[in-house]
Scaffold this active site. Sequence first.
Site, PDB file in Angstrom:
ATOM      1  CG  ASN A 541     -28.016-121.357-115.987  1.00  0.00           C
ATOM      2  OD1 ASN A 541     -28.864-121.143-115.116  1.00  0.00           O
ATOM      3  ND2 ASN A 541     -26.868-120.695-116.048  1.00  0.00           N
ATOM      4  CB  CYS A 596     -37.750-150.807-115.249  1.00  0.00           C
ATOM      5  SG  CYS A 596     -38.934-150.062-116.379  1.00  0.00           S
TER       6      CYS A 596
END
EC number: 6.2.1.45
Length: 1014
Positions: A541, A596
């Site tokens: 990471n 959306c």
Amino acid sequence: MSSSMEGVQQAPVDAIDEGLYSRQLYVLGHKAMLAMSVSNVLIVGMKGLGVEIAKNVILAGVKSVTIYDKGLAEITDLSSQFYLQTSDIGKPRAQATVSRLAELNSYVPVSAFDGELTEQELLKYQVVVLTDVPLAEQLRVNEITHKHGIKFIASDIRGLFGSVFNDFGEEFVVNDQTGEEAIHGMVAGISSDVDGLVTCLEDHRHGLEDGDFVTFQEVQGMESLNQSTPRKITVTGPYTFKIGDTSSLGIYKTGGIFTQVKQPKILKFVPLRESLVKPEFVYSDYAKFDRPAQLLSAFHALDAFKAKHGFFPIPRHEAHAVEVLNNAIAINAQNASPVDLDEKLVKELAYQARGDLTPMAAVIGGLVAQEVLKACSGKFTPIFQHLFFDSLESLPANSNLTEQSCRPQGTRYDGLISVFGIEYFTKLSNARQFLVGAGAIGCEMLKNWAMLGLGSGPNGYIYVTDMDTIEKSNLNRQFLFRPKDVGKLKSECAAAAVAAMNPDLSGKIKSFADRVGPETEYIFGDDFWNGLTGVTNALDNVDARKYVDRRCVYYRKPLLESGTLGTKGNTQVVLPFLTESYSSSNDPPEKSIPICTLKNFPNQIEHTIQWARDKFDGLFRAPAENVNLYLTQPNYINTTLKEPGTAKDVIEGLHSFLVTDRPKSFEQCIAWGRLKFEEFHANEIAQLLFNFPTDAVTSTGTPFWSGPKRAPTVLKFDAEDPNHLDYVIAAANLHAFNFGLKGERDPKYFKTVLAGISVPKFEPRSGVKIQVQENENIQSQSTDASELQALVDSLPSPATLAGFKLHPCDFEKDDDSNFHIDFITAASNLRASNYSIATADRLRTKFIAGKIIPAIATTTALVTGLVCLELFKIIDGKTKLDDYKNGFVNLALPFFGFSEPIACPKFKYHDKEWTLWDRFDVHGNLTLKQLIDKFKDEHELEITMLSSGVSMLYSFFMQKAKREERLNMTIIDLIESISKKPVPSDVTALVLEVCVNDRDGEDVEVPYVRIVVR
């Protein structure tokens, strides 16, 4: 033939253990893995290179591996053969190795063959790999394999030199040259003419290349294009390409998705004897473009020397090196295209011929193992046909290597000493190296270090830390671990495993189970960091990498970075005062999916998977966590009501879990799951179509459902549909887990219960607002304060729920029994069905939802080998930037790219240059005034602001009284008075950020200030 078959698991031919192979499946795919599972592989030669190849191939999961080596183990073999021990010296190498290789993968039978490699024997194998085999034997075996269509690989390492040769037959089919996912995109228009110009949606580059093939789906107006065979394209721009004559196909109306279709490629290999005369090369380093042709003759010449004398040249023996050079000159003259020979290069190969270096075995062994997998599966482009690799830059820079300094010492390190000399080995063995991470890269790194004897000297040491425990999916590439280790700490198991490989490391390696971060600086403090020779990251990471990078910059320690992504790997060298740091450059941020699109207008399976992943948290984690907070924190409700953006969802979730949807039986959990199906995949879709019917148009008259917007359809629940039933099974079990109820798995039971569940009829409502554009601020359906308060008042009080606690579902992708991936797969595929998007199987869903990094042992082995070749240089103390190399490889192509590390940027104040490695070192606990005066007197710099972390110690705009009060305070007193906390007693230095004006009164950037206080 002797074998080691105990414990081998027999699986159906078409079955793959996804728990074990999951990370590799994302690289190779099921088709390639199934092809590998029916392939028998023979590996000849069990020195360091041979065992490295065998290890990687066994981990990958072929049908069987047979090893062959009649030679007896010698002390020098222990330089790189990590499965031989001192007690094996004098025993046949293959017999001593076979049982240890067999432990790597219970699905792969491993046996040792001790007969003769006759034509009849070779016919048993699909792939034959030769290592450490004379050229005459290579030619004999290759004649047999080429005649029978058996894939043949010959490879060797000599010191810092390596070679690979492939012959995969006269017609080898490559099904997928790159392994990259097929490109797809949405169509905005197709011209009806002889060109057939395809235009993509605005701002969506197609990413195709000339000569690619594509198919089409969902094109309206040119429907016959949807059923047509793949069309070859010509790129005309980033958003357009031509597909040829479309004039007879009608007029394009709307819609359409194009998908790249990968075409197979046939490679025609020639046998080794023919290739020696007219070779084809793959270049491992374009800065050494002239070396492969020279090294082909040089390796041939070295073989001739061995054939004549029965041994390889003595290290740094001048007469032997000259004889090899003369052989090379004669061989080169007979080639179809003779080249200019670099005498120094050829003689260096002779000098190093007895060298046996585990990093080189890792590089070439990882590369060759990947070629084996290509030979079995036809996945990725193989080496065509010769590849040579060298790392002469790793040799000691200023040492005078002689025959005396490189003579054997009778130890396991003679393979290293013959190349680097005894003086260098002493320096290497006394290094103190810190490895951060003990996963895939960490395991390989520790193995290499153990074989090199790194840290084994009187002043040497290895430190390794990893807070993770071992999981089943780790076993496929973290080769130091076994099934019995699952659940144990990685760092402890890895340290113990390499100490067993090289007993010289016993008592010289220390494992930690701590994350390297601000919270563990009391463990990894000044004394620890200052005592290190260098640091190697083996992390997965970015945040952890950046923290270690900052520590290395602060303590001025060299850092070796690396990473893998499937067949791709990279290495980076960070050197004090020479290079930029790891944190100096950042990858671009991951592209997010518009809200959306997720909520209402998905058009790709990635959209529906992310939607399902969000639903998982919203249904099974967040509400349960909120209930537990409500029950344990007295002011939780009041605090929540002050957050208008989240209050409604939280309160409704509490009400749902504590009042309306609190189940008392598993049957109620099934009913809850059935209603969630109706809510998300029928009712919400019906409401969306009510707001925007399929024939809706925008204010400009264009169809609303066009471009990226796909008109959905309502799903009708059918218990006989496996995906519908899987959704309810997973949802019900997860809901039951939240409440501590016992679940069920029997589909018949679910169908019986579902038959008795009634579902209320849904009527779409007017006035419901739906977000269409990303920049729209559509609030969730309003609930006034009185309604919200009514929900709060109806909640049972925490006092009445004493002892009650919910169990949140913390997403865990690798537990196949917990229903997490099952729910996300079913929910995603249901939504995909709503929007006519092609569904994804469980494995692909797990990959995307879990953000899994695809991994394979071959790439990991190669990358760690490259890192260790750079470590050689760091231990040597090389000080020139061009001595070092950052690397990028892609084994699928195959491609190797090396570059000089980027120099650290230089800044300037007055006539003084500085870099990120510089600082102002100040000794003693000075007063603020003394520090300001010191900068003025010694550096001609006026301090205008001084800070420590988030604390502002001094600034020019402070009130005069406050400034003057602080001037006579020591830095420690000042920091403690502002932070209200004492400076810890183990802190030896303070870091201060400073803003200054130069002698002309201009603001200039300068290094930070380090005040040594203890």
